[in-house]
Every structure is written in structure tokens, then in C-alpha cells.
Design a protein around this motif. Structure first.
Motif, PDB file in Angstrom:
ATOM      1  N   LYS A  20     -39.147  -3.641  75.829  1.00 54.83           N
ATOM      2  CA  LYS A  20     -39.570  -2.878  74.657  1.00 54.83           C
ATOM      3  C   LYS A  20     -40.246  -3.756  73.591  1.00 54.83           C
ATOM      4  O   LYS A  20     -40.292  -4.970  73.719  1.00 54.83           O
ATOM      5  N   CYS A  23     -37.135  -5.511  71.342  1.00 52.86           N
ATOM      6  CA  CYS A  23     -35.839  -5.925  71.896  1.00 52.86           C
ATOM      7  C   CYS A  23     -36.017  -6.212  73.385  1.00 52.86           C
ATOM      8  O   CYS A  23     -37.094  -6.026  73.938  1.00 52.86           O
ATOM      9  N   CYS A  41     -32.756  -1.276  69.380  1.00 51.97           N
ATOM     10  CA  CYS A  41     -33.520  -0.031  69.512  1.00 51.97           C
ATOM     11  C   CYS A  41     -32.658   1.193  69.163  1.00 51.97           C
ATOM     12  O   CYS A  41     -33.178   2.301  69.056  1.00 51.97           O
TER      13      CYS A  41
END
Ligand code: ADP
Ligand code: MG
Ligand code: ZN
Length: 473
Positions: A20, A23, A41
């Protein structure tokens, strides 16, 4: 009065990174809900984001491909608003210092390209998910934090059709770059259209509305058309278009208001204090540059200037990467002529394959090249070759062998052709008479007759020549 539409597009592209945006969670592909999450997240207090370098690299590739100016440093901002799919209460995005500015793709200028994170997914559970009697909604945070590039165009688009064509070009370009899987149904490419109208000849812009989140080229085109018609209706009846955010329902064709348009100051943008600025290193830039393939627009240009294709044919091929690859592979094989080969692909092969990928079809590039070669050498007529192509599409195989097995070879035995022409003239005495008197219009009837008799194995030009000489013309 005549009105001209003015359209600017905002496109969100999910980047194909492993993890992501801020993260280490891996991107989710249909995993069970809330299995790809972490304190960052999920927006848990105290968790700190770190920008994903690979996402920045992919963003730079997009910027390079669209010929943008790449900012040596850019920063992230918090865009504050409340929604259940946004656990932090803000989205980390970029505001007045984006990664890329300017640029263009084809005839549409790019305003900017910036990086941000995607929201989570809100699922409306409907009547099966009641809580205390009310229908409930649940949140799946797997998608939350997925890296996005947002591409914003200048208001250069002038019709719904141009919008959908340009988006196709953008999608092919992004696919070719390999930065996203650009799957519209799954939401990895989403488009908002900003639309206004103005009297033809006017230089000023009218008030725009924003059509949100359309996920197919057809819906985009229909949605924009419907919104242009709606605005014309308002203006023609003396009203004024209001700035608002709209939703197009493809099922009914109707447009409904989602909310009155928010302004930038509503979001209370401020610099993200938990992230350092993005500084583009020479190394990162070099690796983005090195990864750039030849892009569809450049490929079309090359097909035109180096191979002599018409602009339309060049685009038809280059803007569908799978066909362009098929074409270039076919060209390599037997040194066949570029123009007829391109025409056979764009006129005949695409019509037979529809949406099927030619590389997955039963027709190999080498087989098509061989077939086009047989036509050039007049070993098979166009009509015969179309029948061979039908066979190739259905069963694959070797064109020369199919010609042989099906008896589709061009008639080179003048005796047989002579006979067929004599028979055609004898069967159509009135037409033979008109031809003899110099009226060439019904020649097609004779050619058609000969073609039927010879199952398309006769060459039309040759038939015409022979008929003329027989009739002493
Ligand atoms: P906003 O501040 O509302 O987000 P922007 O100036 O950032 O507006 O532009 C957003 C998008 O709208 C861009 O794609 C831009 O090209 C387009 N746009 C701006 N003004 C107009 C207009 N009058 N008509 C159509 N599109 C417009
Ligand atoms: Mg905007
Ligand atoms: Zn995470």
C-alpha cells in the motif's frame, strides 16, 4: 443558439505496487474482508505512514509518458472530511505541490498528476444486515491505503466521443507502461468528468458540473452526452447551471445530484506533518526512465512514417497493444508488405475476433503473414483468402495447406476461367449485349456469376480484362 461542450477529466488509477501507499500491507485481490490491514491503514492513533518508493516511481513513469514537468520535491497534504470509509478522518493526497505538472497526451493537455491513497470499501449490507431494525453498512479496509495516481486534464475535450476515445488512449498507454492493471470493472481505473457548455465562439467557460466515478467507456460517453443535454435544456429555458456533483445511472440514463460541489477550503488542506517531502533522486528518475516502453502514440507515429500506414490504420493497431504486437510479429516473419498486412488485420481479423486477444486466438501471426503473401502473389484471391481466414480463426492451421485442401487456389488455368466467363455471358445475354454496346455498368453481374461458379477463386480484374477482350472492347 449553438452550444459547445467543454470537458475536463479526472482519472484515478490504482498503481500496481506490491504494498500500500503508506504501509507494508500487501494490496488486496479479493481476500476476505479486513485481512490486509495494519495500524497505519486502519488509522489507529500513533501509527506513522511511510511513502512507498515504488508508487513514486510508477507516478514518475506516468509523468514521463505524459511529458509532464516532474517536481524535484513535492509534498503530501491532508484532505479532511468525514466518511466511514476513511478511518483517519482525512485522506493523504497532494495539493499545491504535486509530483507532476503540465504535459499532454495526444491533443489533450494534462494539468497535473499527483499521488494519494484510496479509501476503504463501504458495503451496504441491505436488509440482510439489519442492526436494531435499520439496514446496516459494513466497511472492508483491504482497499484502504491502496496507491492511486490522479491524472487531471485541462478542459480541452469538446465532445463525449472525444472523451471516451481519449480515455481509451490513456488506458492503453497506462497498460503499456505496466503501472496499473487498468481494469475498469474492478475500479482500478475510474473517471470523473467535469462538464460545462458555452455558446459557440465564446472564449469564457460556463459553470461546470462533475459526473462522478464512471467505470466503463460506454457509460462515460452516455453520461457526458446526457449531462450536455441536461445543461442545454436548462440554459435554453432561461435557467442557470448550478455547480454540483452528479451521478449518472447507466440503467435508467438519469442524472441525479449527489451534493452541491465542495470547494478546496472545505477540505481544510494542510501539509501532512508525518511525512517528509518526496525528493526525486537521480537514481529513481533513471530507473523510471529506463522502464519506459514505446508508447501507443509514438508507435502509431512510427507505423505511419516508417511503414507507410494511413493515420487511421496506424492508430487502430497501435492503440490496441495486442494487435500492434501481433502485427509486428507477423511483419518479422516473412518480410511481407506492411500495408496489406495491416489492412488484413484491421479490416478482416478484428471483425472476426471481436474482443478476443489475437495472441490467444488460433491464428498465428506467421500464418496471417503467409496468407497475405499468398494474396500478393495472386495465388489466392481476396475472396478466397477471406474463406481461408475463416478456417484459420475456427481451427488454426497452415494457409497454403488450407488453400490446397479446400481447392481455394486462384484460377491460373485460363481454360477454366475462359469456360466460366463464357458460361456467365451465355447465361446473361441481355447483359452481354449492354456490355458490347459499351455500357460497362453491369460488369459486376458477370464477375459475380464467375465468382459463384469458381467459389471466389477468380481474380475480378482478370475477369474484367478477359470479358473486354472477348467482346472486342
Ligand atoms: P476544482 O477546483 O473544482 O477541482 P479544477 O480547476 O481543479 O476545479 O478543475 C478540475 C477539472 O475540471 C479539471 O479537469 C479541469 O480541466 C476541469 N474544468 C475546470 N473548469 C471547467 C469548466 N468550466 N468546464 C469544464 N471543465 C472544467
Ligand atoms: Mg479537483
Ligand atoms: Zn496497512
Amino acid at each position: 443558439m449553438n452550444y459547445e461542450p467543454v470537458i475536463g477529466l479526472e482519472i484515478h488509477v490504482q498503481l500496481s505496487t506490491r504494498t500500500k501507499m503508506f504501509c507494508g500491507c500487501e494490496l488486496s485481490f479479493g481476500e476476505p474482508p479486513n485481512t490486509r490491514t495494519c495500524p497505519v491503514c486502519l488509522g489507529l492513533p500513533g501509527a506513522l505512514p511511510v511513502a512507498n518508493e515504488e508508487a513514486i516511481r510508477l507516478g514518475l513513469m506516468i509523468g514521463l509518458a505524459l511529458e509532464c514537468d516532474l517536481a524535484p520535491t513535492s509534498i503530501f497534504h491532508r484532505k479532511n472530511y468525514f466518511y466511514p470509509d476513511l478511518p483517519k478522518g482525512y485522506q493523504i493526497s497532494q495539493y499545491d505541490e504535486p509530483l507532476c505538472r503540465g504535459g499532454h497526451l495526444g491533443d489533450v493537455r494534462i494539468h497535473r498528476v499527483h499521488l494519494e491513497e484510496d479509501a476503504a470499501k463501504l458495503v451496504h449490507a441491505g436488509s440482510s444486515g439489519r442492526i436494531h431494525g435499520s439496514e446496516a453498512s459494513v466497511v472492508d479496509f483491504n482497499r484502504g491505503g491502496t496507491p492511486l495516481a490522479e491524472i487531471v486534464t485541462e478542459p480541452d475535450v469538446r465532445s463525449a466521443e472525444q472523451a471516451s476515445e481519449w480515455l481509451r488512449l490513456l488506458r492503453t498507454t497506462l497498460r503499456r507502461l505496466g503501472v496499473s492493471d487498468v481494469n475498469m470493472e474492478e475500479g482500478s481505473l475510474r473517471c470523473d468528468a467535469n462538464i460545462s457548455i458555452r455558446p459557440v465562439g465564446s472564449q469564457e467557460f460556463g459553470t461546470k458540473t462533475e459526473l462522478k466515478n464512471m467505470n466503463s467507456f460506454r457509460f462515460i460517453q452516455r453520461g457526458i452526452e446526457a449531462e450536455i443535454a441536461r445543461q442545454k435544456g436548462i440554459v435554453e429555458s432561461g435557467g442557470q447551471v448550478e455547480q454540483e456533483t452528479l451521478h449518472f445511472d447507466p440503467a435508467t440514463g438519469s442524472i441525479t445530484s449527489l451534493r452541491s460541489k465542495e470547494e478546496a477550503h472545505d477540505y481544510r488542506y494542510f501539509p501532512e506533518p508525518d511525512l517528509i517531502p518526496i525528493a526525486i533522486t537521480e537514481e529513481l528518475l533513471a530507473s523510471a526512465r529506463a522502464a519506459l516502453p514505446e508508447l501507443p502514440a509514438a508507435r502509431a507515429q512510427r507505423f505511419e512514417s516508417e511503414l507507410g500506414l494511413s493515420a487511421d490504420t496506424a492508430k487502430l493497431l497501435a492503440f490496441r497493444t495486442e494487435y500492434a504486437d501481433f502485427y509486428e510479429e507477423a511483419l518479422e516473419g516473412n518480410g511481407s508488405e506492411p500495408v496489406p498486412l495491416a489492412n488484413w488485420i484491421t479490416n478482416e481479423l478484428t471483425a472476426r475476433l471481436g474482443d478476443e486477444d489475437p495472441q490467444q486466438s488460433k491464428v498465428s501471426p506467421a500464418a496471417l503473414a503467409q496468407l497475405v503473401g499468398l494474396v500478393s502473389e495472386k495465388k489466392v484471391t481476396n475472396a478466397g483468402a477471406r474463406q481461408v481466414l475463416d478456417k484459420l480463426v475456427a481451427d488454426g492451421g497452415d494457409p497454403a495447406a488450407i488453400v490446397e485442401a479446400e481447392g481455394l487456389g486462384a484460377l491460373d488455368d485460363t481454360g477454366e476461367l475462359d469456360g466460366a466467363i463464357d458460361a456467365a455471358l451465355a447465361a446473361n445475354p441481355d447483359i452481354a449485349e449492354r456490355l458490347r454496346s459499351g455500357d460497362m455498368k453491369p460488369m459486376g453481374v458477370i464477375i459475380g456469376h464467375v465468382m459463384r461458379e469458381t467459389k471466389g477463386r477468380a481474380d475480378g480484374g482478370e475477369v474484367t480484362r478477359l470479358v473486354r477482350s472477348k467482346l472486342g472492347l
